[in-house]
Design a protein around this motif. Structure first.
Motif, PDB file in Angstrom:
ATOM      1  N   LEU A  20      -5.259   5.336  -1.249  1.00  0.00           N
ATOM      2  CA  LEU A  20      -3.865   4.936  -1.254  1.00  0.00           C
ATOM      3  C   LEU A  20      -3.707   3.599  -1.967  1.00  0.00           C
ATOM      4  CD1 LEU A  20      -2.840   5.720   2.436  1.00  0.00           C
ATOM      5  CD2 LEU A  20      -2.912   7.267   0.456  1.00  0.00           C
ATOM      6  N   SER A  21      -2.570   3.437  -2.607  1.00  0.00           N
ATOM      7  CA  SER A  21      -2.242   2.186  -3.275  1.00  0.00           C
ATOM      8  C   SER A  21      -0.942   1.635  -2.720  1.00  0.00           C
ATOM      9  CB  SER A  21      -2.098   2.389  -4.790  1.00  0.00           C
ATOM     10  OG  SER A  21      -3.294   2.873  -5.360  1.00  0.00           O
ATOM     11  N   CYS A  22      -0.844   0.334  -2.700  1.00  0.00           N
ATOM     12  CA  CYS A  22       0.384  -0.341  -2.294  1.00  0.00           C
ATOM     13  C   CYS A  22       0.648  -1.471  -3.268  1.00  0.00           C
ATOM     14  CB  CYS A  22       0.271  -0.873  -0.869  1.00  0.00           C
ATOM     15  SG  CYS A  22       1.687  -1.879  -0.347  1.00  0.00           S
ATOM     16  N   ALA A  23       1.691  -1.318  -4.050  1.00  0.00           N
ATOM     17  CA  ALA A  23       2.074  -2.335  -5.023  1.00  0.00           C
ATOM     18  C   ALA A  23       3.149  -3.228  -4.426  1.00  0.00           C
ATOM     19  CB  ALA A  23       2.567  -1.685  -6.307  1.00  0.00           C
ATOM     20  N   ALA A  24       2.908  -4.517  -4.475  1.00  0.00           N
ATOM     21  CA  ALA A  24       3.841  -5.490  -3.914  1.00  0.00           C
ATOM     22  C   ALA A  24       4.542  -6.256  -5.027  1.00  0.00           C
ATOM     23  CB  ALA A  24       3.114  -6.467  -2.994  1.00  0.00           C
ATOM     24  N   SER A  25       5.816  -6.516  -4.826  1.00  0.00           N
ATOM     25  CA  SER A  25       6.588  -7.319  -5.760  1.00  0.00           C
ATOM     26  C   SER A  25       7.485  -8.252  -4.965  1.00  0.00           C
ATOM     27  CB  SER A  25       7.424  -6.445  -6.699  1.00  0.00           C
ATOM     28  OG  SER A  25       8.366  -5.673  -5.971  1.00  0.00           O
ATOM     29  N   GLY A  26       7.900  -9.329  -5.618  1.00  0.00           N
ATOM     30  CA  GLY A  26       8.744 -10.291  -4.947  1.00  0.00           C
ATOM     31  C   GLY A  26       8.028 -11.130  -3.902  1.00  0.00           C
ATOM     32  N   SER A  30       2.269 -17.028  -0.189  1.00  0.00           N
ATOM     33  CA  SER A  30       0.864 -16.750  -0.469  1.00  0.00           C
ATOM     34  C   SER A  30       0.039 -16.596   0.794  1.00  0.00           C
ATOM     35  CB  SER A  30       0.272 -17.854  -1.349  1.00  0.00           C
ATOM     36  OG  SER A  30       0.310 -19.108  -0.688  1.00  0.00           O
ATOM     37  N   ARG A  31       0.591 -17.010   1.937  1.00  0.00           N
ATOM     38  CA  ARG A  31      -0.130 -16.874   3.192  1.00  0.00           C
ATOM     39  C   ARG A  31      -0.040 -15.471   3.782  1.00  0.00           C
ATOM     40  NH1 ARG A  31       2.153 -22.052   3.455  1.00  0.00           N
ATOM     41  NH2 ARG A  31       0.603 -23.715   3.690  1.00  0.00           N
ATOM     42  N   ASN A  32       0.858 -14.650   3.252  1.00  0.00           N
ATOM     43  CA  ASN A  32       0.988 -13.284   3.750  1.00  0.00           C
ATOM     44  C   ASN A  32      -0.274 -12.480   3.473  1.00  0.00           C
ATOM     45  OD1 ASN A  32       3.560 -13.641   4.731  1.00  0.00           O
ATOM     46  ND2 ASN A  32       4.572 -12.487   3.114  1.00  0.00           N
ATOM     47  N   ALA A  33      -0.793 -11.867   4.511  1.00  0.00           N
ATOM     48  CA  ALA A  33      -1.875 -10.906   4.362  1.00  0.00           C
ATOM     49  C   ALA A  33      -1.277  -9.501   4.254  1.00  0.00           C
ATOM     50  CB  ALA A  33      -2.822 -10.986   5.545  1.00  0.00           C
ATOM     51  N   MET A  34      -2.050  -8.581   3.719  1.00  0.00           N
ATOM     52  CA  MET A  34      -1.599  -7.209   3.556  1.00  0.00           C
ATOM     53  C   MET A  34      -2.459  -6.284   4.406  1.00  0.00           C
ATOM     54  SD  MET A  34       0.878  -7.605   1.376  1.00  0.00           S
ATOM     55  CE  MET A  34       1.197  -5.898   0.916  1.00  0.00           C
ATOM     56  N   GLY A  35      -1.835  -5.252   4.925  1.00  0.00           N
ATOM     57  CA  GLY A  35      -2.570  -4.319   5.753  1.00  0.00           C
ATOM     58  C   GLY A  35      -1.978  -2.926   5.715  1.00  0.00           C
ATOM     59  N   TRP A  36      -2.586  -2.043   6.480  1.00  0.00           N
ATOM     60  CA  TRP A  36      -2.167  -0.656   6.567  1.00  0.00           C
ATOM     61  C   TRP A  36      -1.984  -0.233   8.010  1.00  0.00           C
ATOM     62  CZ3 TRP A  36      -0.983   2.241   2.332  1.00  0.00           C
ATOM     63  CH2 TRP A  36      -1.434   1.781   1.089  1.00  0.00           C
ATOM     64  N   TYR A  37      -0.930   0.522   8.253  1.00  0.00           N
ATOM     65  CA  TYR A  37      -0.658   1.151   9.530  1.00  0.00           C
ATOM     66  C   TYR A  37      -0.425   2.634   9.287  1.00  0.00           C
ATOM     67  CZ  TYR A  37      -0.051  -3.461  11.673  1.00  0.00           C
ATOM     68  OH  TYR A  37      -0.245  -4.737  12.147  1.00  0.00           O
ATOM     69  N   ARG A  38      -0.447   3.417  10.350  1.00  0.00           N
ATOM     70  CA  ARG A  38      -0.164   4.833  10.220  1.00  0.00           C
ATOM     71  C   ARG A  38       0.568   5.333  11.448  1.00  0.00           C
ATOM     72  NH1 ARG A  38      -6.289   7.447  10.736  1.00  0.00           N
ATOM     73  NH2 ARG A  38      -6.563   7.071  12.989  1.00  0.00           N
ATOM     74  N   GLN A  39       1.286   6.430  11.267  1.00  0.00           N
ATOM     75  CA  GLN A  39       2.035   7.020  12.361  1.00  0.00           C
ATOM     76  C   GLN A  39       1.990   8.533  12.255  1.00  0.00           C
ATOM     77  OE1 GLN A  39       6.112   5.706  12.726  1.00  0.00           O
ATOM     78  NE2 GLN A  39       6.135   6.204  14.898  1.00  0.00           N
ATOM     79  N   ASP A  73      -6.444  -5.736  -5.847  1.00  0.00           N
ATOM     80  CA  ASP A  73      -6.445  -6.189  -7.226  1.00  0.00           C
ATOM     81  C   ASP A  73      -5.353  -7.242  -7.316  1.00  0.00           C
ATOM     82  OD1 ASP A  73      -6.135  -6.611  -9.969  1.00  0.00           O
ATOM     83  OD2 ASP A  73      -6.584  -4.531 -10.463  1.00  0.00           O
ATOM     84  N   ASN A  74      -5.748  -8.498  -7.260  1.00  0.00           N
ATOM     85  CA  ASN A  74      -4.771  -9.573  -7.235  1.00  0.00           C
ATOM     86  C   ASN A  74      -3.945  -9.646  -8.523  1.00  0.00           C
ATOM     87  OD1 ASN A  74      -5.461 -10.443  -4.649  1.00  0.00           O
ATOM     88  ND2 ASN A  74      -7.000 -11.881  -5.400  1.00  0.00           N
ATOM     89  N   ALA A  75      -4.549  -9.303  -9.642  1.00  0.00           N
ATOM     90  CA  ALA A  75      -3.826  -9.336 -10.909  1.00  0.00           C
ATOM     91  C   ALA A  75      -2.665  -8.353 -10.911  1.00  0.00           C
ATOM     92  CB  ALA A  75      -4.770  -9.048 -12.068  1.00  0.00           C
ATOM     93  N   LYS A  76      -2.831  -7.234 -10.223  1.00  0.00           N
ATOM     94  CA  LYS A  76      -1.782  -6.218 -10.140  1.00  0.00           C
ATOM     95  C   LYS A  76      -0.962  -6.333  -8.867  1.00  0.00           C
ATOM     96  CE  LYS A  76      -4.320  -2.803 -12.878  1.00  0.00           C
ATOM     97  NZ  LYS A  76      -4.885  -1.429 -12.901  1.00  0.00           N
ATOM     98  N   ASN A  77      -1.313  -7.313  -8.012  1.00  0.00           N
ATOM     99  CA  ASN A  77      -0.636  -7.489  -6.734  1.00  0.00           C
ATOM    100  C   ASN A  77      -0.622  -6.184  -5.944  1.00  0.00           C
ATOM    101  OD1 ASN A  77       0.383  -9.604  -5.198  1.00  0.00           O
ATOM    102  ND2 ASN A  77       2.517  -9.093  -5.649  1.00  0.00           N
ATOM    103  N   THR A  78      -1.771  -5.550  -5.899  1.00  0.00           N
ATOM    104  CA  THR A  78      -1.907  -4.234  -5.295  1.00  0.00           C
ATOM    105  C   THR A  78      -3.061  -4.213  -4.307  1.00  0.00           C
ATOM    106  OG1 THR A  78      -1.004  -3.134  -7.253  1.00  0.00           O
ATOM    107  CG2 THR A  78      -2.309  -1.790  -5.755  1.00  0.00           C
ATOM    108  N   ILE A  79      -2.837  -3.569  -3.182  1.00  0.00           N
ATOM    109  CA  ILE A  79      -3.871  -3.370  -2.183  1.00  0.00           C
ATOM    110  C   ILE A  79      -4.148  -1.876  -2.065  1.00  0.00           C
ATOM    111  CG2 ILE A  79      -2.254  -3.276  -0.241  1.00  0.00           C
ATOM    112  CD1 ILE A  79      -4.365  -4.752   1.423  1.00  0.00           C
ATOM    113  N   TYR A  80      -5.388  -1.530  -1.771  1.00  0.00           N
ATOM    114  CA  TYR A  80      -5.806  -0.142  -1.712  1.00  0.00           C
ATOM    115  C   TYR A  80      -6.405   0.177  -0.351  1.00  0.00           C
ATOM    116  CZ  TYR A  80      -5.597  -0.801  -6.774  1.00  0.00           C
ATOM    117  OH  TYR A  80      -5.195  -1.111  -8.049  1.00  0.00           O
ATOM    118  N   LEU A  81      -6.336   1.439  -0.009  1.00  0.00           N
ATOM    119  CA  LEU A  81      -7.010   1.940   1.175  1.00  0.00           C
ATOM    120  C   LEU A  81      -7.834   3.147   0.762  1.00  0.00           C
ATOM    121  CD1 LEU A  81      -7.454   1.806   4.262  1.00  0.00           C
ATOM    122  CD2 LEU A  81      -5.537   3.410   4.491  1.00  0.00           C
ATOM    123  N   GLN A  82      -9.142   2.962   0.677  1.00  0.00           N
ATOM    124  CA  GLN A  82     -10.053   4.050   0.366  1.00  0.00           C
ATOM    125  C   GLN A  82     -10.427   4.746   1.660  1.00  0.00           C
ATOM    126  OE1 GLN A  82     -11.330   5.181  -2.723  1.00  0.00           O
ATOM    127  NE2 GLN A  82     -12.035   6.867  -1.429  1.00  0.00           N
TER     128      GLN A  82
END
Length: 123
Positions: A20-26, A30-39, A73-82
């Motif tokens: 899975l990919s998650c692209a962030a914008s806006g 910088s202190r925000n961490a990124m994560g994954w949840y599911r339902q 991938d910080n350059a793409k501001n994207t987090i992945y879930l393998q």
């Protein structure tokens, strides 16, 4: 404002893999961490894993530890879930999240949610 867009969900057989990919914008904090949840249907939204975004530390729920891996991938501001060795019980809508506090202690620590992407592991 922060926008989170998930992609990469789909149907996979048990034992298979998906990323899975998650692209962030806006992003402005910088202190925000990124994560994954599911339902899953009929269940509450649950924590899957989190990455600090600023380092290589990651934390995972016991149910996915050893099978799921978060990367970025910080350059793409994207987090992945393998996701490897998928099980039927992994079937759920997966949500990307920007966190208010790291590490999170509850769902109240989520500052922003993505719209979710469906992951189905079944034969």
């Amino acid at each position: 404002q922060v926008q989170l867009v998930e992609s990469g969900g789909g149907l996979v057989q048990p034992g298979g893999s998906l990323r899975l990919s998650c692209a962030a914008s806006g992003r402005t904090d910088s202190r925000n961490a990124m994560g994954w949840y599911r339902q899953a249907p009929g269940k509450e939204r649950e924590f899957v894993g989190v990455d600090s975004w600023n380092d290589n530390n990651a934390y995972y729920a016991d149910s996915v530890k050893g099978r799921f891996t978060i990367s970025r991938d910080n350059a793409k501001n994207t987090i992945y879930l393998q996701m490897n060795s998928l099980k039927p019980e992994d079937t759920a809508v997966y949500y990307c999240a920007a966190l208010r506090i790291y590490p999170p202690t509850s769902i109240l620590d989520v500052a922003h949610w993505g719209q979710g992407t469906q992951v189905t592991a079944s034969s």
